[in-house]
Design a protein around this motif. Structure first.
Motif, PDB file in Angstrom:
ATOM      1  N   GLN A 254       0.845  -1.198   0.000  1.00  0.00           N
ATOM      2  CA  GLN A 254       0.000   0.000   0.000  1.00  0.00           C
ATOM      3  C   GLN A 254       0.882   1.251   0.000  1.00  0.00           C
ATOM      4  OE1 GLN A 254      -0.476  -2.676   2.439  1.00  0.00           O
ATOM      5  NE2 GLN A 254      -2.537  -2.380   3.278  1.00  0.00           N
ATOM      6  N   GLU A 255       0.476   2.236  -0.761  1.00  0.00           N
ATOM      7  CA  GLU A 255       1.304   3.428  -0.948  1.00  0.00           C
ATOM      8  C   GLU A 255       1.579   4.161   0.363  1.00  0.00           C
ATOM      9  OE1 GLU A 255       3.071   4.735  -3.465  1.00  0.00           O
ATOM     10  OE2 GLU A 255       2.634   2.811  -4.415  1.00  0.00           O
ATOM     11  N   ARG A 256       0.689   4.041   1.329  1.00  0.00           N
ATOM     12  CA  ARG A 256       0.905   4.760   2.587  1.00  0.00           C
ATOM     13  C   ARG A 256       2.108   4.227   3.369  1.00  0.00           C
ATOM     14  NH1 ARG A 256      -3.802   1.871   3.041  1.00  0.00           N
ATOM     15  NH2 ARG A 256      -4.004   0.287   4.680  1.00  0.00           N
ATOM     16  N   PHE A 257       2.651   3.081   2.935  1.00  0.00           N
ATOM     17  CA  PHE A 257       3.829   2.532   3.614  1.00  0.00           C
ATOM     18  C   PHE A 257       5.111   2.762   2.816  1.00  0.00           C
ATOM     19  CE2 PHE A 257       0.344  -0.366   5.105  1.00  0.00           C
ATOM     20  CZ  PHE A 257       0.308   0.117   6.413  1.00  0.00           C
ATOM     21  N   ALA A 258       5.041   3.593   1.804  1.00  0.00           N
ATOM     22  CA  ALA A 258       6.188   3.782   0.910  1.00  0.00           C
ATOM     23  C   ALA A 258       7.428   4.304   1.634  1.00  0.00           C
ATOM     24  CB  ALA A 258       5.810   4.726  -0.232  1.00  0.00           C
ATOM     25  N   SER A 259       7.231   5.180   2.606  1.00  0.00           N
ATOM     26  CA  SER A 259       8.389   5.753   3.307  1.00  0.00           C
ATOM     27  C   SER A 259       8.916   4.853   4.407  1.00  0.00           C
ATOM     28  CB  SER A 259       8.010   7.116   3.907  1.00  0.00           C
ATOM     29  OG  SER A 259       6.969   6.973   4.869  1.00  0.00           O
ATOM     30  N   LEU A 260       8.168   3.824   4.748  1.00  0.00           N
ATOM     31  CA  LEU A 260       8.582   2.913   5.818  1.00  0.00           C
ATOM     32  C   LEU A 260       9.785   2.091   5.364  1.00  0.00           C
ATOM     33  CD1 LEU A 260       7.580   2.179   8.680  1.00  0.00           C
ATOM     34  CD2 LEU A 260       6.259   0.337   7.639  1.00  0.00           C
ATOM     35  N   TYR A 261      10.797   2.029   6.208  1.00  0.00           N
ATOM     36  CA  TYR A 261      12.056   1.297   5.956  1.00  0.00           C
ATOM     37  C   TYR A 261      12.919   1.959   4.876  1.00  0.00           C
ATOM     38  CZ  TYR A 261       8.887  -2.170   7.995  1.00  0.00           C
ATOM     39  OH  TYR A 261       7.957  -2.808   8.773  1.00  0.00           O
ATOM     40  N   GLN A 262      12.512   3.131   4.409  1.00  0.00           N
ATOM     41  CA  GLN A 262      13.201   3.757   3.278  1.00  0.00           C
ATOM     42  C   GLN A 262      14.680   4.005   3.564  1.00  0.00           C
ATOM     43  OE1 GLN A 262      11.481   7.527   2.017  1.00  0.00           O
ATOM     44  NE2 GLN A 262      11.739   6.951  -0.115  1.00  0.00           N
ATOM     45  N   ASN A 263      14.968   4.453   4.769  1.00  0.00           N
ATOM     46  CA  ASN A 263      16.358   4.771   5.113  1.00  0.00           C
ATOM     47  C   ASN A 263      17.013   3.697   5.969  1.00  0.00           C
ATOM     48  OD1 ASN A 263      16.156   7.323   3.794  1.00  0.00           O
ATOM     49  ND2 ASN A 263      15.052   8.126   5.579  1.00  0.00           N
ATOM     50  N   THR A 264      16.481   2.484   5.896  1.00  0.00           N
ATOM     51  CA  THR A 264      16.988   1.369   6.691  1.00  0.00           C
ATOM     52  C   THR A 264      17.872   0.476   5.836  1.00  0.00           C
ATOM     53  OG1 THR A 264      14.965   1.379   8.021  1.00  0.00           O
ATOM     54  CG2 THR A 264      16.322  -0.612   8.100  1.00  0.00           C
ATOM     55  N   ASN A 265      18.957   0.010   6.414  1.00  0.00           N
ATOM     56  CA  ASN A 265      19.812  -0.954   5.729  1.00  0.00           C
ATOM     57  C   ASN A 265      19.451  -2.356   6.202  1.00  0.00           C
ATOM     58  OD1 ASN A 265      22.246  -1.726   4.086  1.00  0.00           O
ATOM     59  ND2 ASN A 265      22.912  -2.466   6.094  1.00  0.00           N
ATOM     60  N   ILE A 266      19.157  -3.241   5.271  1.00  0.00           N
ATOM     61  CA  ILE A 266      18.809  -4.620   5.603  1.00  0.00           C
ATOM     62  C   ILE A 266      20.098  -5.436   5.648  1.00  0.00           C
ATOM     63  CG2 ILE A 266      17.457  -6.632   4.961  1.00  0.00           C
ATOM     64  CD1 ILE A 266      15.739  -4.198   5.603  1.00  0.00           C
ATOM     65  N   PRO A 267      20.444  -5.985   6.802  1.00  0.00           N
ATOM     66  CA  PRO A 267      21.683  -6.777   6.903  1.00  0.00           C
ATOM     67  C   PRO A 267      21.678  -7.965   5.941  1.00  0.00           C
ATOM     68  CG  PRO A 267      20.787  -6.307   9.079  1.00  0.00           C
ATOM     69  CD  PRO A 267      19.740  -5.895   8.095  1.00  0.00           C
ATOM     70  N   LYS A 268      22.860  -8.356   5.507  1.00  0.00           N
ATOM     71  CA  LYS A 268      22.986  -9.455   4.553  1.00  0.00           C
ATOM     72  C   LYS A 268      23.179 -10.776   5.301  1.00  0.00           C
ATOM     73  CE  LYS A 268      25.311  -8.737   0.799  1.00  0.00           C
ATOM     74  NZ  LYS A 268      26.402  -8.565  -0.200  1.00  0.00           N
ATOM     75  N   PRO A 269      22.295 -11.757   5.108  1.00  0.00           N
ATOM     76  CA  PRO A 269      22.466 -13.067   5.748  1.00  0.00           C
ATOM     77  C   PRO A 269      23.746 -13.750   5.285  1.00  0.00           C
ATOM     78  CG  PRO A 269      20.249 -12.823   4.851  1.00  0.00           C
ATOM     79  CD  PRO A 269      21.060 -11.684   4.317  1.00  0.00           C
ATOM     80  N   VAL A 270      24.333 -14.531   6.155  1.00  0.00           N
ATOM     81  CA  VAL A 270      25.612 -15.168   5.840  1.00  0.00           C
ATOM     82  C   VAL A 270      25.499 -16.090   4.633  1.00  0.00           C
ATOM     83  CG1 VAL A 270      25.190 -17.060   7.475  1.00  0.00           C
ATOM     84  CG2 VAL A 270      27.533 -16.484   6.808  1.00  0.00           C
ATOM     85  N   THR A 271      24.357 -16.738   4.465  1.00  0.00           N
ATOM     86  CA  THR A 271      24.224 -17.716   3.372  1.00  0.00           C
ATOM     87  C   THR A 271      23.893 -17.084   2.027  1.00  0.00           C
ATOM     88  OG1 THR A 271      21.953 -18.127   4.129  1.00  0.00           O
ATOM     89  CG2 THR A 271      23.651 -19.708   4.818  1.00  0.00           C
ATOM     90  N   THR A 272      23.895 -15.762   1.944  1.00  0.00           N
ATOM     91  CA  THR A 272      23.794 -15.124   0.626  1.00  0.00           C
ATOM     92  C   THR A 272      25.125 -15.178  -0.116  1.00  0.00           C
ATOM     93  OG1 THR A 272      24.280 -12.939   1.569  1.00  0.00           O
ATOM     94  CG2 THR A 272      21.953 -13.563   1.358  1.00  0.00           C
ATOM     95  N   ASP A 273      26.177 -15.548   0.586  1.00  0.00           N
ATOM     96  CA  ASP A 273      27.483 -15.723  -0.053  1.00  0.00           C
ATOM     97  C   ASP A 273      27.352 -16.758  -1.176  1.00  0.00           C
ATOM     98  OD1 ASP A 273      30.163 -16.721  -0.638  1.00  0.00           O
ATOM     99  OD2 ASP A 273      30.806 -15.632   1.147  1.00  0.00           O
ATOM    100  N   PRO A 274      27.853 -16.463  -2.385  1.00  0.00           N
ATOM    101  CA  PRO A 274      27.709 -17.383  -3.522  1.00  0.00           C
ATOM    102  C   PRO A 274      28.239 -18.790  -3.254  1.00  0.00           C
ATOM    103  CG  PRO A 274      28.492 -15.252  -4.285  1.00  0.00           C
ATOM    104  CD  PRO A 274      28.513 -15.205  -2.785  1.00  0.00           C
ATOM    105  N   LYS A 275      29.138 -18.951  -2.300  1.00  0.00           N
ATOM    106  CA  LYS A 275      29.717 -20.276  -2.063  1.00  0.00           C
ATOM    107  C   LYS A 275      28.659 -21.288  -1.600  1.00  0.00           C
ATOM    108  CE  LYS A 275      31.267 -19.693   2.752  1.00  0.00           C
ATOM    109  NZ  LYS A 275      32.451 -19.688   3.642  1.00  0.00           N
ATOM    110  N   TYR A 276      27.588 -20.802  -0.981  1.00  0.00           N
ATOM    111  CA  TYR A 276      26.562 -21.735  -0.512  1.00  0.00           C
ATOM    112  C   TYR A 276      25.708 -22.252  -1.674  1.00  0.00           C
ATOM    113  CZ  TYR A 276      28.045 -20.288   4.074  1.00  0.00           C
ATOM    114  OH  TYR A 276      28.817 -20.037   5.184  1.00  0.00           O
ATOM    115  N   TRP A 277      25.416 -21.405  -2.632  1.00  0.00           N
ATOM    116  CA  TRP A 277      24.728 -21.872  -3.831  1.00  0.00           C
ATOM    117  C   TRP A 277      25.632 -22.816  -4.622  1.00  0.00           C
ATOM    118  CZ3 TRP A 277      20.517 -22.851  -6.415  1.00  0.00           C
ATOM    119  CH2 TRP A 277      20.566 -23.013  -7.788  1.00  0.00           C
ATOM    120  N   ASN A 278      26.887 -22.476  -4.716  1.00  0.00           N
ATOM    121  CA  ASN A 278      27.830 -23.293  -5.493  1.00  0.00           C
ATOM    122  C   ASN A 278      28.124 -24.643  -4.839  1.00  0.00           C
ATOM    123  OD1 ASN A 278      28.107 -21.336  -7.509  1.00  0.00           O
ATOM    124  ND2 ASN A 278      29.725 -20.272  -6.361  1.00  0.00           N
ATOM    125  N   SER A 279      27.780 -24.795  -3.571  1.00  0.00           N
ATOM    126  CA  SER A 279      28.041 -26.062  -2.883  1.00  0.00           C
ATOM    127  C   SER A 279      26.971 -27.116  -3.174  1.00  0.00           C
ATOM    128  CB  SER A 279      28.113 -25.824  -1.369  1.00  0.00           C
ATOM    129  OG  SER A 279      26.828 -25.477  -0.849  1.00  0.00           O
TER     130      SER A 279
END
Length: 505
Positions: A254-279
């Motif tokens: 919904q458009e009323r939530f457009a500004s929510l989380y706008q200036n937030t950085n979402i931490p990167k999970p450890v398993t986003t490292d390509p080595k886990y897909w490649n395994s």
């Protein structure tokens, strides 16, 4: 002198009557004044009656209201979200997402921190929720199979209707959209499509978001069925936070939530490292893997990942708002003290972990979901409880029937979750997981066993095994299948897998 005294007393009481009738809105307590004069006593009694008439009228009204038949069994509302992973709630330790109303539900009830689904895909999980059965028993393993008449009669809505409940269903049904069981329900508000669109045009010609549309239907249902002699059971199924069916797909909030989380950085999970897909083995590490195809759309760059997770969170915050409005209406209608609310996700969702987007496979992000049971009828000693007892989607039907005082048929494989808190109750140690929709290469078929400490998964088309110590390695970064030190535990889980697979049928 006696006449003057009498006049003064009458004047005093007349003044009090006028003051009361003027509606100063103050509660006036008047004591009877003893007098040997019979006329004065009579006047005093009449004056007292006049002064207390409003209070007496209210008491009479309350007495009449109390004589109205009220449901002795609780109202039950089951709220389901779509693709809602376990940690996408503030109360589950997520410091970014805003879910104050759902968090409040947990604080007033029971939070199940180890809730899972037995099959992580919409149609199968929803059939398991309604029937209390594993997919191996209810046999609904695609989007074009529905319940038989005999099987439908054993679902929790049908059983409650037979027991005198008014039943309603709102939102996404998710099981064979061409043959929906709308005639079973007293209130039905489900579009006849497999996946409802996020933006719909209402009867007034206005475009409305699916979450808001579901919220309006909840409001209408409650006004229609609250306060009746019969209790009700309402099943609510949001589309959010499922992705859209556009090409390319999106997460339309919904458009009323457009500004929510706008200036937030979402931490990167450890398993986003390509080595886990490649395994992964070659059969899984394929561009035809649907989880990988969707990863490319939403997570192939850091910019895409940030935006995708924020939009996913925005959709969940929209659901949280709708739940808050529902709870407020329950209070307004004065039925909150007799209403149970159960909140759950139909399956989890990978947000880039292991190089995947979506559900299906046996990873925690895919199979673990939020689960809350809340409401005034919950025993006081359990309010605010956070439990690590394993809870499953197949337990919902038994739990709802138990709240309603309806016997659970032998066809149901799940347990009453509330019974697990009774003295002497045994906890569930593990459960069988199965996902056999489509198959390789799109979605390789997988089965296995999940326990509190270990997880064993087997890709049955390829005889490929995974074995994780999820207590030490909750992100499932290290497949222990080749390690000799796991030999005894692995043998135990292979045997357990065979036992649970047979029992699921």
């Amino acid at each position: 002198m006696k006449i003057r005294k009498f006049v003064r007393e009458v004047f005093f009481f007349v003044l009090l009557v006028l003051t009361s009738m003027a509606g100063f809105g103050q509660r006036i307590e008047v004591r009877k004044i003893a007098s040997p004069n019979l006329i004065f006593q009579l006047g005093n009694r009449q004056l007292w009656d006049a002064l207390t008439s409003r209070t007496q009228s209210r008491q009479n009204k309350n007495a009449r209201d109390n004589t109205k038949p009220k449901p002795s069994r609780p109202n039950i509302i089951f709220v389901l979200t779509d693709d809602h992973r376990w940690d996408a709630l503030g109360v589950m330790g997520n410091n970014i997402i805003k879910t104050p109303n759902l968090d409040a539900l947990a604080e007033r009830g029971i939070l199940f921190k180890k809730a899972y689904v037995t099959t992580s895909i919409c149609c199968v999980s929803r059939a398991s929720l309604l029937s209390g059965q594993y997919m191996s028993r209810h046999k609904i393993n695609d989007f074009s199979t529905c319940f038989s008449k005999k099987a439908l009669d054993k679902t929790y809505p049908a059983l409650l209707k037979k027991a005198g409940y008014k039943i309603g269903f709102i939102g996404k049904f998710g099981i064979d959209s061409n043959r929906q069981p709308d005639s079973l329900f007293d209130y039905w508000a489900c579009p006849k499509v497999e996946q409802p669109p996020y933006l719909v045009v209402n009867r007034s010609g206005q475009t409305i978001h699916n979450t808001d549309s579901v919220g309006k239907d909840i409001k209408q249902f409650l006004y229609q069925f609250a306060g009746q002699q019969e209790p009700f059971c309402l099943s609510v199924s949001f589309k959010a936070p499922h992705e859209s069916e556009n090409d390319p797909p999106t997460f339309p909030y919904q458009e009323r939530f457009a500004s929510l989380y706008q200036n937030t950085n979402i931490p990167k999970p450890v398993t986003t490292d390509p080595k886990y897909w490649n395994s992964f083995p070659e059969f899984f590490r394929s561009d035809k893997n649907i989880g990988r195809q969707r990863w490319k759309t939403f997570f192939s760059t850091e910019e895409k990942r940030q935006e995708t997770v924020k939009n996913y969170y925005r959709l969940i915050t929209g659901v949280d708002e709708a739940v808050g409005n529902m709870v407020a209406q329950l209070k307004q209608l004065q039925i909150d003290r007799n209403t149970i609310i159960i909140f759950m996700g139909d399956n989890g969702f990978s947000l880039g972990e292991h190089g995947l987007e979506g559900k299906w496979f046996g990873f925690e992000e895919s199979i673990r979901v939020p689960l809350i049971i809340s409401g005034a009828p919950i025993p006081r000693k359990l309010v605010g409880k956070k439990t690590n007892n394993i809870a499953l989607n197949i337990d919902i039907a038994s739990t709802i029937l138990s709240f309603a005082g309806v016997a659970t048929p032998a066809t149901i494989q799940g347990k009453d979750l509330m019974a697990s808190f009774k003295n002497g109750a045994t906890e569930r140690e593990d459960f069988f997981y199965e996902h056999t929709f489509i198959g390789s290469p799109g979605l390789p078929k997988v089965e296995g066993v999940v326990s509190k400490k270990f997880k064993y998964m087997k890709y049955i088309e390829h005889n490929y095994e995974e074995f994780y110590n999820t207590k030490r390695d909750p992100r499932e970064t290290n497949n222990l299948i080749e390690q000799k030190s796991t030999g005894n535990n692995l043998a135990k889980f292979r045997k357990r897998y065979a036992v649970l697979k047979k029992a699921a049928k």
